[in-house]
Design an enzyme around this catalytic site. Structure first.
Site, PDB file in Angstrom:
ATOM      1  N   ALA A   4    -113.561  57.916 -47.989  1.00  8.82           N
ATOM      2  CA  ALA A   4    -113.919  56.997 -49.062  1.00  8.82           C
ATOM      3  C   ALA A   4    -114.187  57.706 -50.367  1.00  8.82           C
ATOM      4  CB  ALA A   4    -115.172  56.192 -48.666  1.00  8.82           C
ATOM      5  N   CYS A   5    -114.479  58.990 -50.323  1.00 11.18           N
ATOM      6  CA  CYS A   5    -114.869  59.714 -51.527  1.00 11.18           C
ATOM      7  C   CYS A   5    -114.195  61.059 -51.567  1.00 11.18           C
ATOM      8  CB  CYS A   5    -116.387  59.895 -51.557  1.00 11.18           C
ATOM      9  SG  CYS A   5    -116.960  60.870 -52.957  1.00 11.18           S
ATOM     10  N   GLY A   6    -113.496  61.349 -52.660  1.00  7.62           N
ATOM     11  CA  GLY A   6    -112.796  62.612 -52.776  1.00  7.62           C
ATOM     12  C   GLY A   6    -113.570  63.682 -53.500  1.00  7.62           C
TER      13      GLY A   6
END
Length: 278
Positions: A116-118
């Site tokens: 969900a988060c890079g």
């Protein structure tokens, strides 16, 4: 390579019909990928297996570590086994040219980043405001793409999403020419991974900077996606959902045309709208 799809049993509750139906469902796979620079662990990212070399190459470009194809000497899978002794293909080693200098951020990136988060592993918001090696050369006051072509891209992207068709659980990123031709498409459980895979595929084909292209994504336009577009020299990023305030700010600063809510016959243009023609 790991499996793209896993099949599991699920119970469907039909509330109106007062029924419970047990059936098999297809789910998009999500597995960890450890990225090593040389023999040193760099980061672990959750992703959908497949196009892993593209993912690693694109990630390194997005992080500002490499920008010339010759800086990436090789990519290879390292030994990694599951409980049954089978190769998992979940460790990739990138061999970089000896003169490539790793940023101080590398020491702070040794954490797991989720699908969900890079940029969950970065230390601060200032650390992700990187400077791209590729200038965005498309003039901001000259049309790059017609509005009707731009509005058609989400539909073209959706038609080509084979993994989404089977699972309904992945994001997609597509690189398009100004006439609407689909150049590269990648899917992943993480929208940032899908973009990294597109950038990495282009990088490995020596196509960067991606001047005069449009990057269409299936989700929202987050700060990290604008950054990845800017790092690859993409002049226009379009999303089917909303941008964040920080993504609009970064797009304005970096010269990226940012489009959101691209659905059917309407779209919202937030920055540098001169690149979109009537």
């Amino acid at each position: 390579m790991g499996r793209l799809i896993l099949r599991v049993k699920a119970t469907k509750l039909d509330i109106a019909g007062h029924r419970r139906v047990v059936r098999e469902e297809a789910l998009a796979a999500e597995e960890p990928l450890e990225i090593r620079l040389g023999h040193e662990p760099f980061t672990v990212s959750m992703r959908t297996p497949g196009d892993d070399f593209d993912l690693v190459a694109g990630f390194l470009v997005s992080e500002g570590i490499i920008y010339e194809p010759d800086e990436l000497i090789s990519l290879r899978f390292c030994a990694g086994e599951d409980e049954n002794g089978q190769q998992t293909f979940n460790v990739v080693e990138a061999q970089l040219r000896p003169d490539v200098v790793l940023p101080s951020l590398a020491a702070q990136r040794n954490v797991t980043t989720t699908s969900a988060c890079g940029i969950c592993g970065t230390a601060s918001i200032d650390a992700v405001r990187k400077s791209s090696h590729y200038a965005i050369t498309a003039p901001v006051d000259q049309p790059l793409v017609k509005a009707e072509v731009l509005a058609s891209l989400p539909g073209i992207l959706r038609e080509q999403q084979k993994l989404f068709e089977k699972t309904g659980g992945v994001h997609a990123a597509g690189l398009f020419a100004p006439d609407g031709e689909l150049l590269i498409l990648r899917e992943d459980v993480g929208r940032h991974n899908a973009v990294d895979k597109v950038v990495g595929a282009a990088f490995r084909e020596r196509q960067l900077p991606l001047a005069n292209t449009i990057l269409q994504v299936s989700g929202r336009a987050s700060f990290e996606l604008v950054q990845k577009a800017a790092m690859a020299g993409v002049p226009l990023l379009a999303a089917v959902s909303a941008p964040s305030s920080l993504s609009v700010e970064l797009a304005r600063e970096s010269g990226v045309t940012l489009v959101g809510f691209s659905r059917g016959d309407t779209l919202n243009v937030y920055t540098h709208g001169g690149r979109i023609g009537d």
